[in-house]
Design a protein around this motif. Sequence first.
Motif, PDB file in Angstrom:
ATOM      1  N   VAL A  75       1.288  -5.351   2.983  1.00 55.63           N
ATOM      2  CA  VAL A  75       1.390  -4.105   2.231  1.00 55.63           C
ATOM      3  C   VAL A  75       2.445  -4.243   1.134  1.00 55.63           C
ATOM      4  O   VAL A  75       2.218  -3.855  -0.016  1.00 55.63           O
ATOM      5  CB  VAL A  75       1.714  -2.921   3.163  1.00 55.63           C
ATOM      6  N   HIS A  85       0.753  -0.814  -1.623  1.00 55.52           N
ATOM      7  CA  HIS A  85       2.036  -0.228  -1.240  1.00 55.52           C
ATOM      8  C   HIS A  85       2.195   1.164  -1.860  1.00 55.52           C
ATOM      9  O   HIS A  85       2.632   2.108  -1.183  1.00 55.52           O
ATOM     10  CB  HIS A  85       3.193  -1.139  -1.659  1.00 55.52           C
ATOM     11  N   ARG A 110      -0.193   3.233  -2.790  1.00 62.32           N
ATOM     12  CA  ARG A 110      -1.108   4.180  -2.142  1.00 62.32           C
ATOM     13  C   ARG A 110      -0.607   4.612  -0.771  1.00 62.32           C
ATOM     14  O   ARG A 110      -0.775   5.767  -0.377  1.00 62.32           O
ATOM     15  CB  ARG A 110      -2.499   3.567  -1.996  1.00 62.32           C
ATOM     16  N   LEU A 111      -0.020   3.695  -0.031  1.00 63.43           N
ATOM     17  CA  LEU A 111       0.410   4.008   1.334  1.00 63.43           C
ATOM     18  C   LEU A 111       1.759   4.716   1.407  1.00 63.43           C
ATOM     19  O   LEU A 111       2.088   5.298   2.439  1.00 63.43           O
ATOM     20  CB  LEU A 111       0.449   2.731   2.179  1.00 63.43           C
ATOM     21  N   THR A 112       2.536   4.669   0.342  1.00 57.86           N
ATOM     22  CA  THR A 112       3.872   5.279   0.389  1.00 57.86           C
ATOM     23  C   THR A 112       3.992   6.546  -0.444  1.00 57.86           C
ATOM     24  O   THR A 112       5.034   7.199  -0.393  1.00 57.86           O
ATOM     25  CB  THR A 112       4.945   4.264  -0.060  1.00 57.86           C
TER      26      THR A 112
END
Length: 159
Positions: free
Chosen positions: A130, A137, A139-141
């Motif tokens: 990620v 990264h 998108r996920l954070t």
Amino acid sequence: MTASLEDLPFTEFIQRPTAATGRLASVRALRLRRRDAEDLVVMPAERAEREGEVIDLTARLLVSLLRQEGGPALVQAVLPDVLPWVRFLPPEDIGILATELTETVAASASLGITAPIAQLLIEWKHTAEVHADPELHARLTRPAGEDYGPALPPDGGDE
């Protein structure tokens, strides 16, 4: 030090077991590929015992090293050499990984199992993946948006 396994269809092993096991003289182990189930590995029992002893010795050495003054810092320092993907983790995460690895190796060695160590490494490797992908990264954070409140119990469940 990962030695590859020689692939062999399970049906071939069943049909010609003597020929199949004869191959073990020149390879570490055979991976028996099965269509509808998990693959199996066949190796000489003596080799499996030796490998188990090496794994046990390695785990006990690591646990002992980690108990020495400066041991955890040394493990943290060498992790990028041993696990190159660690370089994608933020520095503070490398410290957390070193601590978790220390605790997991000690606990696993006391039980004589390796599955928790393997699982820990899989999880941290995915974390490194990620961090290595800036788009993923991001998108996920990023904030997920509005809070939808507490989750409701599934239908038909006990309340």
